[in-house]
Design a protein around this motif. Structure first.
Motif, mmCIF file in Angstrom:
data_model
loop_
_atom_site.group_PDB
_atom_site.id
_atom_site.type_symbol
_atom_site.label_atom_id
_atom_site.label_comp_id
_atom_site.label_asym_id
_atom_site.label_seq_id
_atom_site.Cartn_x
_atom_site.Cartn_y
_atom_site.Cartn_z
ATOM 1 N N VAL A 28 0.838 -1.188 0.000
ATOM 2 C CA VAL A 28 0.000 0.000 0.000
ATOM 3 C C VAL A 28 0.877 1.243 0.000
ATOM 4 C CG1 VAL A 28 -1.794 1.279 1.245
ATOM 5 C CG2 VAL A 28 -1.829 -1.222 1.213
ATOM 6 N N GLY A 29 0.720 2.049 -1.057
ATOM 7 C CA GLY A 29 1.403 3.338 -1.129
ATOM 8 C C GLY A 29 0.552 4.403 -0.462
ATOM 9 N N GLU A 30 0.804 5.645 -0.812
ATOM 10 C CA GLU A 30 0.013 6.720 -0.220
ATOM 11 C C GLU A 30 -1.371 6.831 -0.845
ATOM 12 O OE1 GLU A 30 0.372 11.478 0.809
ATOM 13 O OE2 GLU A 30 1.953 10.513 -0.328
ATOM 14 N N ARG A 31 -1.446 6.673 -2.183
ATOM 15 C CA ARG A 31 -2.719 6.824 -2.892
ATOM 16 C C ARG A 31 -3.136 5.587 -3.676
ATOM 17 N NH1 ARG A 31 -2.229 11.688 -6.734
ATOM 18 N NH2 ARG A 31 -4.450 11.299 -6.968
ATOM 19 N N LYS A 32 -2.291 4.579 -3.761
ATOM 20 C CA LYS A 32 -2.558 3.417 -4.608
ATOM 21 C C LYS A 32 -1.813 2.207 -4.045
ATOM 22 C CE LYS A 32 -1.722 1.895 -9.398
ATOM 23 N NZ LYS A 32 -0.717 0.872 -9.215
ATOM 24 N N SER A 33 -2.299 1.025 -4.373
ATOM 25 C CA SER A 33 -1.610 -0.217 -4.003
ATOM 26 C C SER A 33 -0.862 -0.762 -5.212
ATOM 27 C CB SER A 33 -2.622 -1.254 -3.508
ATOM 28 O OG SER A 33 -3.228 -0.816 -2.316
ATOM 29 N N TYR A 34 0.148 -1.582 -4.934
ATOM 30 C CA TYR A 34 1.027 -2.117 -5.975
ATOM 31 C C TYR A 34 1.285 -3.596 -5.711
ATOM 32 C CZ TYR A 34 2.142 2.863 -6.379
ATOM 33 O OH TYR A 34 2.067 4.221 -6.513
ATOM 34 N N ILE A 35 1.296 -4.402 -6.777
ATOM 35 C CA ILE A 35 1.559 -5.839 -6.656
ATOM 36 C C ILE A 35 3.014 -6.111 -6.986
ATOM 37 C CG2 ILE A 35 1.036 -8.127 -7.602
ATOM 38 C CD1 ILE A 35 -1.843 -7.098 -8.085
ATOM 39 N N ASN A 36 3.689 -6.830 -6.096
ATOM 40 C CA ASN A 36 5.073 -7.243 -6.340
ATOM 41 C C ASN A 36 5.030 -8.479 -7.236
ATOM 42 O OD1 ASN A 36 7.693 -8.151 -6.297
ATOM 43 N ND2 ASN A 36 7.947 -7.907 -4.087
ATOM 44 N N ALA A 37 5.356 -8.286 -8.502
ATOM 45 C CA ALA A 37 5.256 -9.364 -9.489
ATOM 46 C C ALA A 37 6.152 -10.548 -9.160
ATOM 47 C CB ALA A 37 5.598 -8.829 -10.880
ATOM 48 N N SER A 38 7.260 -10.307 -8.486
ATOM 49 C CA SER A 38 8.165 -11.421 -8.168
ATOM 50 C C SER A 38 7.615 -12.313 -7.058
ATOM 51 C CB SER A 38 9.554 -10.907 -7.803
ATOM 52 O OG SER A 38 9.522 -10.204 -6.582
ATOM 53 N N ALA A 39 6.646 -11.824 -6.311
ATOM 54 C CA ALA A 39 6.061 -12.619 -5.230
ATOM 55 C C ALA A 39 4.665 -13.150 -5.568
ATOM 56 C CB ALA A 39 5.993 -11.789 -3.954
ATOM 57 N N CYS A 40 4.013 -12.562 -6.552
ATOM 58 C CA CYS A 40 2.651 -12.952 -6.936
ATOM 59 C C CYS A 40 2.636 -14.391 -7.458
ATOM 60 C CB CYS A 40 2.140 -12.000 -8.009
ATOM 61 S SG CYS A 40 0.486 -12.361 -8.614
ATOM 62 N N ILE A 41 1.675 -15.182 -6.990
ATOM 63 C CA ILE A 41 1.560 -16.576 -7.444
ATOM 64 C C ILE A 41 0.444 -16.752 -8.468
ATOM 65 C CG2 ILE A 41 2.587 -17.550 -5.354
ATOM 66 C CD1 ILE A 41 -0.341 -18.229 -4.458
ATOM 67 N N ASP A 42 -0.091 -15.654 -8.956
ATOM 68 C CA ASP A 42 -1.089 -15.673 -10.029
ATOM 69 C C ASP A 42 -2.377 -16.403 -9.652
ATOM 70 O OD1 ASP A 42 1.016 -14.497 -11.479
ATOM 71 O OD2 ASP A 42 1.707 -16.452 -12.160
ATOM 72 N N CYS A 43 -2.784 -16.301 -8.410
ATOM 73 C CA CYS A 43 -3.990 -17.013 -7.985
ATOM 74 C C CYS A 43 -5.272 -16.305 -8.427
ATOM 75 C CB CYS A 43 -3.994 -17.212 -6.471
ATOM 76 S SG CYS A 43 -4.196 -15.683 -5.520
ATOM 77 N N GLY A 44 -5.209 -14.983 -8.627
ATOM 78 C CA GLY A 44 -6.376 -14.234 -9.074
ATOM 79 C C GLY A 44 -7.332 -13.812 -7.976
ATOM 80 N N ALA A 45 -7.023 -14.115 -6.728
ATOM 81 C CA ALA A 45 -7.934 -13.753 -5.639
ATOM 82 C C ALA A 45 -8.147 -12.246 -5.558
ATOM 83 C CB ALA A 45 -7.399 -14.278 -4.307
ATOM 84 N N CYS A 46 -7.108 -11.484 -5.816
ATOM 85 C CA CYS A 46 -7.205 -10.025 -5.737
ATOM 86 C C CYS A 46 -8.098 -9.456 -6.831
ATOM 87 C CB CYS A 46 -5.819 -9.389 -5.817
ATOM 88 S SG CYS A 46 -4.907 -9.784 -7.328
ATOM 89 N N GLU A 47 -8.016 -10.016 -8.022
ATOM 90 C CA GLU A 47 -8.768 -9.500 -9.162
ATOM 91 C C GLU A 47 -10.274 -9.548 -8.905
ATOM 92 O OE1 GLU A 47 -8.890 -10.032 -13.985
ATOM 93 O OE2 GLU A 47 -8.448 -11.792 -12.775
ATOM 94 N N VAL A 48 -10.755 -10.660 -8.403
ATOM 95 C CA VAL A 48 -12.198 -10.791 -8.175
ATOM 96 C C VAL A 48 -12.661 -10.012 -6.949
ATOM 97 C CG1 VAL A 48 -12.356 -13.005 -9.357
ATOM 98 C CG2 VAL A 48 -11.943 -12.968 -6.909
ATOM 99 N N GLU A 49 -11.763 -9.722 -6.049
ATOM 100 C CA GLU A 49 -12.126 -9.017 -4.815
ATOM 101 C C GLU A 49 -12.175 -7.495 -4.995
ATOM 102 O OE1 GLU A 49 -13.529 -9.249 -1.034
ATOM 103 O OE2 GLU A 49 -12.990 -10.955 -2.286
ATOM 104 N N CYS A 50 -11.474 -6.967 -5.971
ATOM 105 C CA CYS A 50 -11.369 -5.515 -6.156
ATOM 106 C C CYS A 50 -12.735 -4.902 -6.483
ATOM 107 C CB CYS A 50 -10.381 -5.189 -7.272
ATOM 108 S SG CYS A 50 -10.185 -3.414 -7.521
ATOM 109 N N PRO A 51 -13.218 -3.963 -5.643
ATOM 110 C CA PRO A 51 -14.545 -3.395 -5.867
ATOM 111 C C PRO A 51 -14.616 -2.407 -7.037
ATOM 112 C CG PRO A 51 -13.516 -2.325 -4.010
ATOM 113 C CD PRO A 51 -12.593 -3.443 -4.433
ATOM 114 N N VAL A 52 -13.449 -1.951 -7.529
ATOM 115 C CA VAL A 52 -13.455 -0.991 -8.641
ATOM 116 C C VAL A 52 -12.854 -1.584 -9.913
ATOM 117 C CG1 VAL A 52 -13.503 1.069 -7.175
ATOM 118 C CG2 VAL A 52 -11.293 0.070 -7.835
ATOM 119 N N SER A 53 -12.646 -2.886 -9.932
ATOM 120 C CA SER A 53 -12.101 -3.601 -11.099
ATOM 121 C C SER A 53 -10.795 -2.993 -11.594
ATOM 122 C CB SER A 53 -13.129 -3.642 -12.236
ATOM 123 O OG SER A 53 -14.302 -4.285 -11.793
#
Length: 118
Positions: A28-53
């Motif tokens: 979490v940054g000051e105004r936006k969140s960022y995904i660390n691509a080197s740690a992401c396991i590509d599960c997709g849980a975040c994509e479906v949870e995001c309320p603003v797509s």
């Protein structure tokens, strides 16, 4: 494949994506969140949870000029020195270890704030 958070997250910071990430790779940054691509396991849980797509796969982002800018910007969040920091964030091993970063990249900082909702 990995995921990227686009401009729709700016000034929203709902954090439901952070809560569902099983590998703690959303920072979490000051105004936006960022995904660390080197740690992401590509599960997709975040994509479906995001309320603003705001979260899409990197394949989708590469085909869209605006989203592609956020794909590159996500890399910059981890590799460049952010305002108020002495060193790049790098790959710290999980957002829970760092807490909220409290800084953003130049792309996000330059983005005009969203008007307040009435």
């Amino acid at each position: 494949m990995t995921y990227v958070i686009g401009a729709d997250c700016i000034d929203v910071l709902d954090r439901s994506c952070v809560d569902v990430c099983p590998v703690d790779c959303i920072y979490v940054g000051e105004r936006k969140s960022y995904i660390n691509a080197s740690a992401c396991i590509d599960c997709g849980a975040c994509e479906v949870e995001c309320p603003v797509s705001a979260i899409v796969t990197d394949r989708v982002a590469r085909r869209d000029e605006t989203l592609n800018a956020h794909l590159e910007d996500s890399r910059a969040f981890f590799l460049d020195v952010l305002p108020g920091r002495d060193l790049p964030l790098g790959d710290p091993g999980g957002a829970g270890l760092t807490g909220e970063i409290g800084a953003d990249t130049a792309l996000v900082t330059a983005h005009l704030p969203k008007p307040p909702q009435t």
